[in-house]
Design an enzyme around this catalytic site. Structure first.
Site, mmCIF file in Angstrom:
data_model
loop_
_atom_site.group_PDB
_atom_site.id
_atom_site.type_symbol
_atom_site.label_atom_id
_atom_site.label_comp_id
_atom_site.label_asym_id
_atom_site.label_seq_id
_atom_site.Cartn_x
_atom_site.Cartn_y
_atom_site.Cartn_z
ATOM 1 N N GLY A 210 22.433 91.266 63.513
ATOM 2 C CA GLY A 210 21.448 90.903 64.476
ATOM 3 C C GLY A 210 21.886 90.417 66.031
ATOM 4 N N GLU A 253 17.377 84.856 65.926
ATOM 5 C CA GLU A 253 17.307 85.782 66.957
ATOM 6 C C GLU A 253 16.275 85.522 67.915
ATOM 7 O OE1 GLU A 253 20.121 86.935 67.677
ATOM 8 O OE2 GLU A 253 20.987 87.022 65.665
ATOM 9 N N HIS A 256 17.358 82.865 70.373
ATOM 10 C CA HIS A 256 18.219 83.177 71.516
ATOM 11 C C HIS A 256 17.306 83.787 72.477
ATOM 12 C CE1 HIS A 256 21.926 82.173 69.493
ATOM 13 N NE2 HIS A 256 21.816 83.170 68.672
ATOM 14 N N HIS A 262 23.590 78.742 70.070
ATOM 15 C CA HIS A 262 24.150 77.924 68.613
ATOM 16 C C HIS A 262 24.224 76.562 68.641
ATOM 17 C CE1 HIS A 262 25.515 82.597 68.013
ATOM 18 N NE2 HIS A 262 24.519 82.256 67.079
ATOM 19 N N PRO A 271 36.285 83.895 63.789
ATOM 20 C CA PRO A 271 35.677 82.659 63.531
ATOM 21 C C PRO A 271 35.701 81.985 64.941
ATOM 22 C CG PRO A 271 37.629 82.410 62.219
ATOM 23 C CD PRO A 271 37.556 83.939 62.676
ATOM 24 N N GLN A 288 28.686 69.715 66.893
ATOM 25 C CA GLN A 288 29.426 70.084 65.674
ATOM 26 C C GLN A 288 30.529 71.256 65.877
ATOM 27 O OE1 GLN A 288 25.707 71.759 63.729
ATOM 28 N NE2 GLN A 288 26.890 73.764 63.444
ATOM 29 N N ALA A 289 31.540 71.235 64.911
ATOM 30 C CA ALA A 289 32.692 72.183 64.992
ATOM 31 C C ALA A 289 32.637 72.981 63.830
ATOM 32 C CB ALA A 289 33.976 71.492 65.388
ATOM 33 N N ASP A 319 19.939 81.712 54.525
ATOM 34 C CA ASP A 319 18.253 81.803 54.740
ATOM 35 C C ASP A 319 17.761 80.587 53.898
ATOM 36 O OD1 ASP A 319 18.502 83.856 56.466
ATOM 37 O OD2 ASP A 319 17.028 85.099 55.693
#
Length: 440
Positions: A210, A253, A256, A262, A271, A288-289, A319
């Site tokens: 996506g 998506e 976004h 994110h 990554p 967050q990491a 999902d």
């Protein structure tokens, strides 16, 4: 962003210190799924590349962020009382192999998923049991429906099938243009890109599933504004690509498309090289990491010393375990709708006229490029009643409903920034558009 503790909660109440220490020593990572079919969202990488390559993209994004934060600050108290908005969608199915020619049933199932997720009607919300997160889960008050009229004014079901000879066309480019977004390059042209959410379904290379256009990202190619998505993750009919088989890739998506990042911020490493410094611009999502790629947790975990919202639709969670947006994300999405994607609220603006690149006969505009004054000349045979509107390239209306008289009309554009704009001139029966450039 640091979690907004002004909400009156304490993490310690729900998240014992001994469990934080336990997770910190590696408990979190022991649950990683070893599947190689990791979700790969290309959106942030594409935005970063375009912003680095084109100053006008970077400048627009920076200005939009300032306006977004200002709008959020002014609108925070009223966000729960907004009128439900409906976004019209056109799905371009650009297929090469027969199994890519997805069914109408599959398309409809995807629209159902969007409406469940954006209205907080999804069954997976039951997975969110942490009180602090439940308190800020948001009904985004946005619904989606397939378009009913095509750009030629004909009835449609909102699904546009195009066969292409190009395998994995969603990953293919020609002279810097996405081939899937152009009929003459083997794909499908957008329908009224300002007024509809255009979604192209087609094959990708390299495990990408996506990619969405952030607001302002497509300044140089506005006809590509929309979302590209792989057919194997579109909808929730049988035989889709697990673990992304429940339609949540498009939920992600679309986020976004409406300017959500994110949760780990703007990093596009794969990554990601995450160190708790990333920020998604939202006050109530914890830092967050960790991306939660190929994971499906039902309990709380952490990566930056506070609970991670791995249920959030803007993570890479499987999902089945995606479950929520927050009130802060809702504010950011609504800011996008009001500031940069307002034309989506006027789907009736999509017609032959909005796709017609010629102005009505007897109408001339000049000069082009424009330094300061735009001149609009109406010949004597042109009937009075024409009005003028000017949009920036993202679809935001800059000037609207300016009545034009026979003869010469003048409009000062001296306050506009350099860039491309769209002039629309119309009456009750017909209208046309023309692109202009403003250069000071």
């Amino acid at each position: 962003m640091i979690f907004d503790l002004r909400l009156g909660h304490s993490y310690e109440k729900y998240f014992p210190v001994f469990l934080i220490k336990f997770l910190f020593t590696g408990f979190l990572y022991s649950f990683m799924i070893s599947s190689g079919d990791a979700q790969h969202c290309l959106s942030q990488k594409m935005l970063n590349v375009q912003a680095a390559s084109h100053n006008n993209v970077a400048d627009y994004r920076a200005e939009l962020e300032t306006r977004t934060l200002d709008w959020i600050e002014k609108s925070r108290q009223a966000i729960s009382f907004r009128e439900l908005q409906t976004i019209e969608v056109v799905v371009h199915v650009v297929w090469n192999q027969t199994d890519e020619m997805i069914s109408e049933e599959q398309v409809l199932s995807q629209i159902e998923v969007l409406n469940e997720d954006y209205r907080m009607l999804n069954a997976s919300l039951n997975l969110v049991t942490f009180p602090l997160f439940l308190d800020i889960a948001a009904d985004m008050e946005i619904e989606f429906k397939l378009a009913t009229i095509d750009p030629s004014g004909n009835p449609t079901n909102g699904i546009h099938y195009v066969h292409t000879d190009i395998p994995n066309i969603a990953s293919k480019y020609s002279a810097g243009m996405r081939r899937i977004c152009h009929e003459d390059l083997g794909g499908a042209d957008a329908w009224c890109y300002h007024n509809y959410l255009n979604i192209w379904v087609g094959g990708f290379d390299g495990g990408v599933i996506g990619e969405a256009s952030f607001p302002g990202q497509e300044i140089n190619h506005p006809e590509e504004d929309g979302i590209r998505i792989a057919p194997g993750v579109f909808g929730r009919t049988p035989n889709l690509q697990e673990p992304y088989h429940l339609g949540r890739t498009l939920t992600h998506e679309v986020g976004h498309f409406f300017n959500l990042l994110h949760l780990w911020g703007e990093s596009d490493d794969d990554p990601p090289n995450l160190d708790c410094t990333g920020d998604d611009g939202v006050a109530d999502t914890p830092k967050q990491a960790f991306t939660y790629k190929n994971t499906c947790f039902s309990s709380i975990h952490q990566s930056c010393g506070t609970p991670d919202m791995h249920f959030n639709f803007m993570n890479y969670t499987d999902d089945a375990c995606m479950a929520m947006f927050t009130q802060g994300q809702k504010l950011r999405v609504w800011a996008s709708i009001q500031l940069s994607r307002s034309a989506l609220l006027n789907p009736s603006g999509c017609s032959v006229a909005t796709q017609n690149l010629t102005l009505p006969a007897g109408v001339k505009i000049f000069p082009n490029p424009v330094v300061d004054e735009l001149q609009i000349n109406l010949a004597t045979e042109v009937t009075n009643g024409l009005t003028l509107e000017i949009f920036d390239i993202s679809g935001q209306r800059i000037f609207g409903n300016i009545f034009l008289k026979t003869g010469n009309n003048s409009l000062s554009l001296g306050n506009l920034k350099n860039g491309l704009y769209i002039v629309k001139i119309s009456d009750d029966e017909y209208s046309g558009i023309e692109k202009i450039a403003v250069i000071h």
